[in-house]
Design an enzyme around this catalytic site. Structure first.
Site, PDB file in Angstrom:
ATOM      1  CB  CYS A 159      -0.880  -0.032   1.247  1.00 43.85           C
ATOM      2  SG  CYS A 159      -1.869   1.417   1.480  1.00 43.85           S
ATOM      3  N   PRO A 160       0.613   2.302  -0.728  1.00 38.41           N
ATOM      4  CG  PRO A 160       0.588   4.588  -1.343  1.00 38.41           C
ATOM      5  CD  PRO A 160       1.422   3.542  -0.626  1.00 38.41           C
TER       6      PRO A 160
END
Lengths: 80, 380
Positions: A19-20
């Site tokens: 993430c992200p």
């Protein structure tokens, strides 16, 4: 939501990305495609389950379907 | 037979690796069992973290440049040339000036480039501190900026030094306060996702500091276009912001060679995040910004990856199993003003936990920046 009949204009394979990364990969691809095009994002990151729908709504696009697969999910997003 | 290790790129990763190999393979280099070549298209090594301080008048771009030849061990062949083609089947590189170069092991340490042209109007309307020329121009703009809307927009992600956008707005806040101008300057920070940093732990730490310092935040802001005449920046999400001074983190790309050689998209090499071996070619590795490992594009990452790869390459050259692996180790100082900083350390398993900001950490960051040249030479 059901998997769209139309083939996606592009598939972004973000499996393995932290993430992200998956969301940013999706946003990057959405920049490139025309309105009406469908982008399929493949992600095995749990955060994508919330990140992707939140951004799709914020950007005014449409999440057509989320497909549960063996070890990842496929998010189908249509650019408005 | 002599094994030829070719390193492409003389930034932090390439330079640390070259010097580490020179030390680790001293005997093999002296007896021609191995050769190490470092290829770079600039005779200088550039230490980019200096650029953050240039707009605030604290450093000069020249402080971040030193001749590569002065930093790299004499046993390494340093060539100043630009590679135009990588053929991973025949294990050859073609260059602009010299003959083709054959390699047994190729390390791609080709770093990041800026791609402002991907956003309409950005090159004309925006400033940056992610390049020497950008930092110098921004310095002139900041010095004459006495009031108005300052917008810092993170557009590219991934981008070099993920902490630097936060550092810039914290430093700008402090700098304008010290000069008695803060009441006349509105600072707005935009970020592409729903928080202020890609890492949720750093975002959670930074957001209250931003609120306390009256730094406006716009999340889910993916810049789509800049209108330099109207001085506005609009996002894919439909938000429009006025600016008097726009500072951006432009889109980043690796070098075209990577995609042309089918090693990865956008100039980032698909690698095993532990061994740093390329997914799509044998005996090819990537380190630093060029390696798509999911960790930040930061100097500390390039430094630690270079150390791991030096061990792996030494094992390969000696015909032993390579066992060293990269665990995602990342260190980062984060300036929280002109005289305070925080610090984070994390890896693939352990998340960051930012240290309370202090003057001691600020001085530690400046001290490390000075001693960086020992790192480049493989001494620290």
């Amino acid at each position: 939501m059901s998997t769209p009949d139309t083939d996606p204009a592009a598939t972004v394979d973000a499996r393995g990305a932290a993430c992200p990364g998956p969301l940013m990969d999706l946003i990057g691809k959405m920049r490139e495609v025309d309105s009406g095009a469908i982008v399929c994002l493949l992600s095995d990151n749990e955060q994508s389950v919330t990140d992707v729908p939140e951004w799709v709504e914020e950007a005014g696009n449409e999440l057509l379907a989320v497909e549960e697969r063996e070890d990842h999910r496929a998010f189908y997003v249509e650019k408005q | 037979m002599t094994d030829h290790v070719v390193i492409l790129g003389g930034g932090t990763g390439g330079t640390v690796l070259a010097n580490d190999l020179a030390d680790r393979l001293e005997t093999e280099l002296a007896t021609d069992k191995v050769r190490v070549t470092l290829l770079n298209d600039d005779p200088d090594h550039v230490y980019k973290p200096v650029w953050l301080y240039v707009p605030f008048g604290q450093r000069e771009p020249e402080d971040g440049r030193r001749p590569l030849a002065d930093l790299v061990d004499d046993s390494v062949d340093v060539r100043i040339d630009r590679v135009t083609d990588i053929d991973t089947d025949t294990r050859q590189l073609r260059t602009r000036r010299g003959p083709a170069i054959e390699y047994d092991y190729l390390v791609l340490a080709t770093g990041s480039t800026l791609a402002p042209a991907e956003i309409s109007g950005l090159a004309e309307g925006g400033h940056d501190y992610y390049s020497e020329s950008g930092a110098k121009t921004l310095r002139e703009e900041l010095l004459s900026f006495t009031g108005g809307e300052l917008v810092l927009s993170v557009i590219g992600s991934p981008h070099m030094c993920p902490a630097a956008p936060l550092e810039f707005v914290f430093m700008a806040d402090d700098w304008f306060r010290e000069r008695g101008l803060r009441d006349d300057v509105e600072i707005t920070y935009t970020y592409p996702i729903q928080r202020v940093h890609g890492n949720p732990h750093i975002a959670e730490w930074a957001r209250p500091l931003m609120d306390d310092r009256d730094i406006n935040v716009e999340t889910f802001f993916n810049a789509e276009a800049v209108d330099p005449e109207a001085e506005t920046i609009t996002s894919m999400e439909g938000t429009e912001l006025d600016y008097d001074l726009l500072v951006s983190i432009p889109p980043h790309r690796g070098v075209d060679l990577i995609e042309e050689a089918d090693l990865g998209d956008n100039g980032w090499v698909d690698v095993d995040k532990h061994t740093l071996e390329a997914d799509h070619a044998d005996r090819v590795y990537a380190i630093g910004d060029a390696a798509d490992t999911g960790v930040p594009k930061a100097g500390s990452v390039a430094h630690y990856q270079a150390g791991v790869l030096a061990q792996r390459l030494a094992s390969e050259v000696r015909g032993r199993p390579a066992t060293a692996t990269y665990d995602g180790k990342t260190l980062c100082f984060i300036e929280t003003g002109m005289d305070a900083a925080s610090f984070v350390e994390f890896d693939y398993e352990q998340p960051p936990s930012p240290a309370p900001p202090s003057q001691k950490l600020h001085w530690s960051k400046l001290a490390y920046n000075e001693s960086y040249w020992l790192t480049a030479r493989g001494l620290l």
